[in-house]
Design an enzyme around this catalytic site. Structure first.
Site, PDB file in Angstrom:
ATOM      1  N   HIS A  55       0.869  -1.174   0.000  1.00 20.86           N
ATOM      2  CA  HIS A  55       0.000   0.000   0.000  1.00 20.86           C
ATOM      3  C   HIS A  55       0.906   1.225   0.000  1.00 20.86           C
ATOM      4  O   HIS A  55       1.975   1.207   0.618  1.00 20.86           O
ATOM      5  CB  HIS A  55      -0.831   0.079   1.278  1.00 20.86           C
ATOM      6  CG  HIS A  55      -1.697  -1.108   1.540  1.00 20.86           C
ATOM      7  ND1 HIS A  55      -1.258  -2.202   2.226  1.00 20.86           N
ATOM      8  CD2 HIS A  55      -2.998  -1.343   1.239  1.00 20.86           C
ATOM      9  CE1 HIS A  55      -2.249  -3.084   2.324  1.00 20.86           C
ATOM     10  NE2 HIS A  55      -3.310  -2.590   1.743  1.00 20.86           N
ATOM     11  N   ASP A  58       2.392   1.883   3.265  1.00 16.23           N
ATOM     12  CA  ASP A  58       3.372   0.921   3.788  1.00 16.23           C
ATOM     13  C   ASP A  58       4.778   1.403   3.462  1.00 16.23           C
ATOM     14  O   ASP A  58       5.711   1.210   4.251  1.00 16.23           O
ATOM     15  CB  ASP A  58       3.224  -0.459   3.118  1.00 16.23           C
ATOM     16  CG  ASP A  58       1.871  -1.101   3.338  1.00 16.23           C
ATOM     17  OD1 ASP A  58       1.236  -0.804   4.358  1.00 16.23           O
ATOM     18  OD2 ASP A  58       1.471  -1.902   2.475  1.00 16.23           O
ATOM     19  N   GLU A 182     -10.753  -6.540  -4.504  1.00 14.14           N
ATOM     20  CA  GLU A 182     -10.653  -7.596  -3.485  1.00 14.14           C
ATOM     21  C   GLU A 182     -11.892  -7.578  -2.602  1.00 14.14           C
ATOM     22  O   GLU A 182     -12.081  -6.675  -1.797  1.00 14.14           O
ATOM     23  CB  GLU A 182      -9.398  -7.340  -2.637  1.00 14.14           C
ATOM     24  CG  GLU A 182      -9.231  -8.370  -1.527  1.00 14.14           C
ATOM     25  CD  GLU A 182      -7.919  -8.169  -0.769  1.00 14.14           C
ATOM     26  OE1 GLU A 182      -6.958  -7.610  -1.356  1.00 14.14           O
ATOM     27  OE2 GLU A 182      -7.860  -8.546   0.409  1.00 14.14           O
ATOM     28  N   LYS A 184     -14.588  -8.675   0.385  1.00 16.30           N
ATOM     29  CA  LYS A 184     -14.566  -9.152   1.775  1.00 16.30           C
ATOM     30  C   LYS A 184     -15.950  -8.911   2.358  1.00 16.30           C
ATOM     31  O   LYS A 184     -16.543  -7.858   2.121  1.00 16.30           O
ATOM     32  CB  LYS A 184     -13.510  -8.382   2.582  1.00 16.30           C
ATOM     33  CG  LYS A 184     -13.271  -8.976   3.975  1.00 16.30           C
ATOM     34  CD  LYS A 184     -12.140  -8.269   4.728  1.00 16.30           C
ATOM     35  CE  LYS A 184     -11.887  -8.936   6.065  1.00 16.30           C
ATOM     36  NZ  LYS A 184     -10.906  -8.210   6.896  1.00 16.30           N
ATOM     37  N   GLU A 218      -9.345 -13.402  -1.862  1.00 16.97           N
ATOM     38  CA  GLU A 218      -8.491 -13.862  -0.760  1.00 16.97           C
ATOM     39  C   GLU A 218      -9.139 -15.065  -0.081  1.00 16.97           C
ATOM     40  O   GLU A 218     -10.332 -15.028   0.250  1.00 16.97           O
ATOM     41  CB  GLU A 218      -8.291 -12.731   0.249  1.00 16.97           C
ATOM     42  CG  GLU A 218      -7.473 -13.174   1.454  1.00 16.97           C
ATOM     43  CD  GLU A 218      -7.053 -12.021   2.370  1.00 16.97           C
ATOM     44  OE1 GLU A 218      -6.675 -10.951   1.850  1.00 16.97           O
ATOM     45  OE2 GLU A 218      -7.110 -12.198   3.602  1.00 16.97           O
ATOM     46  N   HIS A 221     -11.146 -14.347   3.078  1.00 18.19           N
ATOM     47  CA  HIS A 221     -12.324 -13.490   2.932  1.00 18.19           C
ATOM     48  C   HIS A 221     -13.538 -14.292   2.475  1.00 18.19           C
ATOM     49  O   HIS A 221     -14.652 -14.063   2.952  1.00 18.19           O
ATOM     50  CB  HIS A 221     -12.029 -12.353   1.958  1.00 18.19           C
ATOM     51  CG  HIS A 221     -11.028 -11.368   2.478  1.00 18.19           C
ATOM     52  ND1 HIS A 221     -10.650 -10.251   1.785  1.00 18.19           N
ATOM     53  CD2 HIS A 221     -10.324 -11.330   3.630  1.00 18.19           C
ATOM     54  CE1 HIS A 221      -9.752  -9.571   2.489  1.00 18.19           C
ATOM     55  NE2 HIS A 221      -9.536 -10.210   3.606  1.00 18.19           N
ATOM     56  N   ASP A 246      -4.875 -13.683  -3.334  1.00 17.98           N
ATOM     57  CA  ASP A 246      -4.305 -13.565  -1.984  1.00 17.98           C
ATOM     58  C   ASP A 246      -4.468 -14.899  -1.265  1.00 17.98           C
ATOM     59  O   ASP A 246      -5.593 -15.333  -0.976  1.00 17.98           O
ATOM     60  CB  ASP A 246      -5.043 -12.482  -1.177  1.00 17.98           C
ATOM     61  CG  ASP A 246      -4.512 -11.088  -1.451  1.00 17.98           C
ATOM     62  OD1 ASP A 246      -3.557 -10.944  -2.252  1.00 17.98           O
ATOM     63  OD2 ASP A 246      -5.058 -10.126  -0.880  1.00 17.98           O
ATOM     64  N   ASP A 256     -11.177 -12.204  10.923  1.00 17.32           N
ATOM     65  CA  ASP A 256     -10.210 -12.374   9.834  1.00 17.32           C
ATOM     66  C   ASP A 256      -8.870 -12.811  10.425  1.00 17.32           C
ATOM     67  O   ASP A 256      -8.147 -12.021  11.018  1.00 17.32           O
ATOM     68  CB  ASP A 256     -10.075 -11.010   9.134  1.00 17.32           C
ATOM     69  CG  ASP A 256      -9.185 -11.062   7.917  1.00 17.32           C
ATOM     70  OD1 ASP A 256      -8.835 -12.159   7.453  1.00 17.32           O
ATOM     71  OD2 ASP A 256      -8.833  -9.968   7.427  1.00 17.32           O
ATOM     72  N   ASP A 258      -6.076 -14.349   8.897  1.00 16.16           N
ATOM     73  CA  ASP A 258      -4.851 -14.103   8.130  1.00 16.16           C
ATOM     74  C   ASP A 258      -3.720 -15.041   8.541  1.00 16.16           C
ATOM     75  O   ASP A 258      -2.573 -14.608   8.734  1.00 16.16           O
ATOM     76  CB  ASP A 258      -4.414 -12.642   8.303  1.00 16.16           C
ATOM     77  CG  ASP A 258      -5.090 -11.701   7.318  1.00 16.16           C
ATOM     78  OD1 ASP A 258      -5.598 -12.163   6.292  1.00 16.16           O
ATOM     79  OD2 ASP A 258      -5.096 -10.479   7.580  1.00 16.16           O
ATOM     80  N   ASP A 288      -1.048 -13.020   1.570  1.00 15.36           N
ATOM     81  CA  ASP A 288      -1.558 -11.886   2.347  1.00 15.36           C
ATOM     82  C   ASP A 288      -2.031 -12.443   3.685  1.00 15.36           C
ATOM     83  O   ASP A 288      -3.171 -12.900   3.820  1.00 15.36           O
ATOM     84  CB  ASP A 288      -2.705 -11.210   1.595  1.00 15.36           C
ATOM     85  CG  ASP A 288      -3.168  -9.939   2.331  1.00 15.36           C
ATOM     86  OD1 ASP A 288      -2.599  -9.614   3.399  1.00 15.36           O
ATOM     87  OD2 ASP A 288      -4.092  -9.282   1.843  1.00 15.36           O
TER      88      ASP A 288
END
Lengths: 385, 385, 385, 385
Positions: A55, A58, A182, A184, A218, A221, A246, A256, A258, A288
């Site tokens: 991003h 980031d 993406e 979610k 993802e 998600h 992802d 979530d 991850d 991800d």
């Protein structure tokens, strides 16, 4: 047995925010120090990764001066060329800053919507400069906690407007960039717009320039909605829209998680790899995930290595499954290849079909032999054949 | 206070299989005797219902002779004309008979696929004869329990082929019928194809004649995936695809409960009614639920009456909410109307937008005032204002 | 119609961390400034609240000096006496600081376990000093993301050891304090120990001094597991263990939403209030929720007011439901009072029972009339009777 | 590599109703013919199974005459002695017949409660005669769809009364039988009483003769609530209450899938086997699943064989994991063995503990190294080490 060591040819990629997550969550503070982007590129490169993604925030902190920004980007480029790691995807953070508390493209506040588009436009230039082929948009704050707060039709109008503006800009600039939305279902918003692969696919069809817009699904998600991820990406591929992916792990409908790829629904992960490999998916396999906050930095690198190893192990197993003559036999017994045959014969009419008589009891009595097929897959997955 | 008594103008409809469910489930036997279709029409008509719907096998048992079929249909038509109840929708059962154990249109068994299409074609003629405007297709057995058993791409090809054949037939016959696909994520199959509103919308876009194909979403089916149903139908409306609707109740991700409308997620039901009424949805409000097997026939009619009453109560409350001046004020404070304004002004260019400077702290500091708005909705719902 | 204005007699209480949540979550930064504890007490007192609760670190920042601590506590006491607000509960934060990343009482790291107990002991003294009758323990980090990381039997041994130490200390000091364990299934840990009301009840039975340990169940925590909260607290009450309660809102299995009470599962909230009121629950009705980060401080106070109003509205409705003669009739028709009758008559033997013959078809044919009863509840809830 | 062929020493058992399920579900008719109990015993015996279990009605149809009953039981005993298969568990069907539509022990209808107890008593005699050591009670219809329909406190009183009667009878007759309660959160009832392992454990503590009452947890039932099954049975073992176990597969919160063991959450199944084997669980490994209705009888036997093979494969993998020196090292690095050490040293006082100073930053900085440990488990599971 292979040694499961990744190389750039495997096209594994990582978000800077994944290995860089410091462990701050809703219930607790950071457990790890910040991770420098250059250090991340170096370590990932050493481990055999192909790409990194980020991003805007980031890489360059929100509100950095132009000079700070230039320095950071220059250092980052140096690291890339030194390691051979590529920028495989870029995305924009439209969710962390409080200004985006009601979303970016669909914030009720028109000024916020305008700022969001401006923020993406600026980062599109950077993405193009860095040669990223794909631009991901995750609208994590595009949604609502309550029914009257968001006029969904108006929100979809604004979402479409934003996408049309961005596509227009990319076309106008001649950037070789495609967008990937993406989906979610929820978290952090109570209900997020375009909650699943399907909703996003339908939305994309409504865009002025739908050809350069696809999906970045993802694992977690879709599994948060209890949906079968392999089936979801198979539909996305069928529509020609799997632009990016992802990979991570999740334990069904809950927060979530991850997790690293493979953790969570392992049998699901096997079918994901099988689906990608059989479809010849050529994009990056992008992890991800979030290394749990129990881990120090060594643990972080352990998880990055494990994501790649798990993909390679699963790829080996899926390949062996498809190559096994007993599997071919079991697929035939389950009549799987028969589904590729059109239901009407070439030239056959509806009247022809209606004239046919069926021996219903005989048809009903045939077993489908799916369990034997699935058990073969299980034993390949477990390395037990 | 209104008396909440339905009339045909409210366009409430019921499936014969809903009030007619005898209570047989996976764990237990029937608790109620079979209910005759004519009796169902009579009772529903007396209670103020507008329409009834049925699967072919609900009306005419699978395998009935032509003579039996003719008799049953004639009696049914008599009941309709005597009561004024209309056939508001017809559908085909492609899931109960063991021949459909792997689905209808996407069974791996080509002969089953052919029989499924033939079964629908025959029932389309009946639907047209009875003047039903909508033909629903719920593919409850189109799916799989395991990854290799179903080639998803091939299955979607066959699904599309079947839909193209059926649309072609309707066009060719000049029937005034539109199709509505009913999505469901799982149960009875482990994972069902086209699991949500979104996936079905995307699929419809791929059809030869997508104009006459829309959706029949069901409250419980989306809520089984933890999705917000009001938001889902708002997107379906935005795409012009809400052709029919199934109203019932559900408690989130678990087995398909098919509670009477209002039971389950009551706040969600309020927003569903608000969405339908504001959008001017003119189709039938069709209750697709199952009176719990604890009930005798009196209890069945109690649930039918309650479905309609709950809709009428919620309609009154939603209307009062939208008419309340404090609500208008709260909507403005939440900047809800501002979302209808395009993000770019007429004639404005991307360069204009990029030139704008934003006072980020000021924008970030503005509260969205959503909670006050939602609490107003809550108090209207509770009849506490 | 009542005006639904709370007074201290209603015993409503709020955590300092609830109205004080600044909006920082996993995906975004704070959207609101910190809220001073004294200000919180003042505002809550003005609004009619009875009590406040806090984690040690909510009031006194982790690592504050003794002098800072004393000043803060003195100011806080002043605010309490000025407003008449009481400290209705105290708890310890064993989850935010990175030292607790693997839990407190069940951290694999023995030094962390020791520090955790010391931290609680210190805060028990403060709780006693402030006159709090209940001490809550939420073990949000007691758990694991993976199977080998936590030896569950050893963890339960350590959990029990810690509870035995704390109970012993309270007894030894003569504090008039009872403990209440707050279960949660997951988030922030992948799986949390003592995940539901039931698991915590079973664990409490194993303690040396189980009499002074009970439960603090939270609406959202049980609903995250798809469990019926009213049924859960009814079982806790049956065991004599409902020592405290956390009221809020949630939309089923997904992330911990911490909505204001009433939002989420409204029908469930009605039964919760009905259960509490009929059981004569006399403890605080404690709201443990998070005002969404879309809100500014005005929105925060709006949510606090709404939590109390919703309880009062639901109380009025539940009371009216139970007082309605038609409801009494419907309860009788559903044979609800018959469940209070012992199944064996006084003095009846097993042989007597075995000798009885039953008219099974007649018994099976009786409808239970539950739907009429539930619809009466629905219409009371909606204020439509 | 082992050949994974089961023998009776592995103590695998199957319910007659599992292999005997004909495929009838809520949405469809039977796809397989009825399976004779004798045939089931013969086939399972040939495949290496140790035991069978049954509901009274599985063996002897509801309402059979005494003569029919005697004949059936005699034939069944013959099959058992011919094959060496034992009756490892017996249970009563209190859910299929319409008389039980509101439950058995907790039906609002007192006559039904009496009939339910009589039905169990009769079957206890048979269980004792057949030498079954365990008697399972699954209260699938003990629950409600709505809040007022069931007075939970009264229902728990009646549940306890029934259990006390049954325990008393077993004591009085001198039967060597223990009871095992099987929890489930929902389906077929909206919410079932004693919904999880924890709730049932707590309830058992309230019984007059709690020593002979334990649990029969089922993988899918806990996973339907999103709970970690291995953690659940670890708590049950900690309380000394794992009397029996039902192994199968499930995909999280959704309908009860009853997949063959291993299918569904495979990683979870690994930890279940690891937990059972390390705890020295000596009871039957009982598969309670449903061969999908897509299968013919060959497919049924395929699934039975696969359940056992999967357990054996997982047992081999879990054993290798625990024997691996790198795992021992990783466990130590994760400080797992340190959790077995009491938090207070022998003789240490609270004052001693409070006097200790902690180096918080140092403690907080230690990584827990859980991910490496979990990845080692993953690679053992996959047969990749």
């Amino acid at each position: 047995m292979s040694n499961f060591t990744p190389t750039p040819a495997d096209r594994f990629a990582f978000g800077l925010w994944t290995v860089g997550w410091s462990g701050l969550d809703l219930f607790g503070n950071a457990t790890r120090p910040p991770l420098d982007a250059v250090e991340a590129v170096n370590r990932l490169g050493e481990m055999g990764a192909y790409g990194v993604s980020f991003h805007d925030d980031d890489l360059v902190p929100f509100g950095a001066t132009a000079a700070e920004r230039d320095t950071i980007i220059a250092q980052f480029k140096n690291a890339l060329s030194a390691t051979g790691v590529v920028v495989s995807m870029v995305t924009t953070n439209l969710f962390s800053h409080p200004v985006f508390k009601d979303g970016g493209f669909t914030s009720n506040d028109r000024a916020v919507r305008r700022f969001a588009i401006k923020k993406v436009l600026r980062n599109l230039d950077l993405a193009a400069e860095l040669g990223a082929p794909t631009y991901v948009l995750w609208g994590g704050r595009e949604g609502a906690e309550s029914g009257a707060a968001k006029d969904v039709a108006a929100a979809l109008d604004r979402y479409r407007e934003a996408m049309n503006i961005l596509c227009g800009y990319v076309r106008q600039q001649g950037y070789d960039l495609r967008f990937a939305i993406e989906p979610k279902p929820n978290e952090p918003r109570g209900d997020i717009l375009l909650p699943t692969i399907g909703h996003a696919l339908a939305f994309i069809n409504s865009l002025d320039d739908s050809e350069i817009v696809g999906l970045n699904p993802e694992v977690g998600h879709e599994e948060m909605a209890g949906l079968n991820f392999a089936q979801g990406i198979a539909q996305a591929l069928w529509h020609g829209k799997l632009f990016h992916i992802d990979l991570n792990g999740q334990h069904g409908p809950r927060f979530d998680q991850d997790l690293r790829f493979g953790a969570g629904n392992l049998r699901g992960a096997f079918w994901v790899v099988d689906t990608l490999e059989r479809a010849g998916y050529a994009g990056p396999k992008h992890f991800d995930y979030k290394p749990p906050r129990t881990e120090d930095l060594d643990g972080v690198w352990e998880t990055a290595r494990a994501c790649m190893r798990n993909y390679l192990i699963l790829r080996e197993r899926a390949t062996a499954f498809r190559a096994d003559p007993e599997v071919a036999q079991a697929l035939a017994a389950a009549r799987v290849p028969e589904l590729a045959e059109p239901t009407l014969a070439p030239g056959e009419t509806i009247d022809d079909l209606r004239a046919e008589e069926f021996d219903i009891p005989a048809l009903a009595g045939r077993g489908m032999a799916f369990e034997r097929l699935d058990q073969l897959a299980m034993e390949h997955l477990l390395g037990a054949r």
